[in-house]
Design an enzyme around this catalytic site. Structure first.
Site, PDB file in Angstrom:
ATOM      1  N   ASP A  98     -29.189 -11.833  -8.296  1.00 37.91           N
ATOM      2  CA  ASP A  98     -27.786 -11.858  -7.850  1.00 37.91           C
ATOM      3  C   ASP A  98     -27.206 -13.261  -7.773  1.00 37.91           C
ATOM      4  OD1 ASP A  98     -27.963  -9.147  -7.447  1.00 37.91           O
ATOM      5  OD2 ASP A  98     -28.251  -9.300  -5.279  1.00 37.91           O
ATOM      6  N   LYS A 125     -21.532 -10.082  -0.861  1.00 34.32           N
ATOM      7  CA  LYS A 125     -20.999  -9.225  -1.941  1.00 34.32           C
ATOM      8  C   LYS A 125     -21.236  -7.761  -1.611  1.00 34.32           C
ATOM      9  CE  LYS A 125     -25.274  -8.140  -3.827  1.00 34.32           C
ATOM     10  NZ  LYS A 125     -25.922  -6.811  -3.721  1.00 34.32           N
TER      11      LYS A 125
END
Ligand code: C5P
Length: 297
Positions: A150, A17
């Site tokens: 995350d 990401k």
């Protein structure tokens, strides 16, 4: 993440990401920081293979999938988030399942690219299926948030998500396209904890915990939001980050920033052609490993 079944095995492609923006609103009473961030899943993947084992043993092998990871210590015990996720799932469900897990690592570590978190999310989903645990996605989210801030984003398998809380509360959003990035990972990494400590953020004020607005509908509008509050402390802690950002900021790109707590940095490019020529020039500068990527699940 993308999952395929091949004979008795599950194969998962776990993406990295970028944090297109990352705002730190302040330090919370629990020691974590209250964030507002936009996660974007990108086409750079670790690959995990899961197979049932005949015993109750969980074994993990970890193979570097790029030259830059060849000399990096990749633990295969409970220091690895894959093993942590497997053990947590077993503990939460009372399963005594065994598994043989192979991880091919391509996402750089200590980079702010979320590789370990993505691997952990992949492990929760794959073993929930392989061991027939039957946990719902909401129950998996509960476990994900215990593994790291995350992990929840990756569990959603969405192209983009707005993160709040310590990053674990995410809501999928749609993005304008195309989004083309050049990512540079300098040879040195950064510890998330150290970067937050160096930030020395003030205590969170309740009024600062504002609601999110709508996302812009154009790439240029999105580019105007690019900013990472962890950049300053990361630049102070690691001169390589400063060099990478300085190199990207000299370019005529839409925006450039660090991702997460670093050390990787990215540029949002105007076109695929610009991204290709930027990639070539950044490789020639030798600042680190350079990736040309698009938003992808
Ligand atoms: O959640 P994660 O394992 O990624 O966090 C690593 C460390 O980073 C935490 O132990 C904490 O010190 C810091 N952190 C923080 N605020 C956040 C996320 C992480 O202070 N929102």
């Amino acid at each position: 993440m993308r999952i395929h079944q091949h004979q008795q095995q599950l194969i998962v492609h776990a993406p990295a990401k970028l944090n297109l923006f990352l705002r730190v609103l302040g330090k919370r009473p629990d020691g974590f920081h209250e964030l507002r961030t936009l996660f974007i899943s990108i086409g750079l993947y670790d690959t995990l293979t899961f197979a049932l084992s005949t015993t109750d043993e969980i074994s993990l092998t970890c193979t570097p999938g790029t030259r830059s990871l060849a000399n990096v210590d990749l633990p295969t015990d409970s220091r690895n988030l894959v093993m942590k996720a497997a053990l947590l799932l077993r503990q939460a469900t009372g399963s005594n399942g065994g598994a043989s897990i192979e991880l091919t690592k391509r996402i750089p570590v200590e980079a702010g690219l979320g590789g370990g978190s993505s691997d952990a999310a992949a492990t929760l989903v794959a073993l929930n299926q392989l061991w027939n645990c039957g946990l719902t996605i909401a129950e998996l989210h509960g476990l994900a948030s215990r593994l790291g801030s995350d992990v929840n984003f990756f569990l959603e398998s969405s192209l983009a998500g707005l993160g709040s809380g310590r990053g674990e509360a995410t809501r999928p959003v749609t993005l304008p396209d195309p989004l083309v990035f050049v990512v540079i990972k300098p040879p040195t990494g950064l510890s998330t904890k150290e970067v937050f400590t160096e930030l020395n953020a003030p205590l969170l004020e309740i009024s600062a915990a504002s609601q999110d607005g709508e996302l812009p509908k154009t790439v240029a509008g999105l580019a105007a939001l690019v900013r990472n509050d962890l950049e300053e402390p990361a630049r102070r802690l690691n001169g390589d980050v400063d060099q990478c950002l300085a190199a990207l900021e000299r370019e005529d790109v839409l925006a450039a920033a660090m991702t997460g707590s670093g050390s990787a940095c990215f540029a949002l490019c105007r076109s695929p052609d610009q991204a290709q020529s930027l990639t070539d020039r950044m490789r020639a500068l030798g600042l680190g490993e350079v990736f040309l990527v698009e938003a992808a699940i």
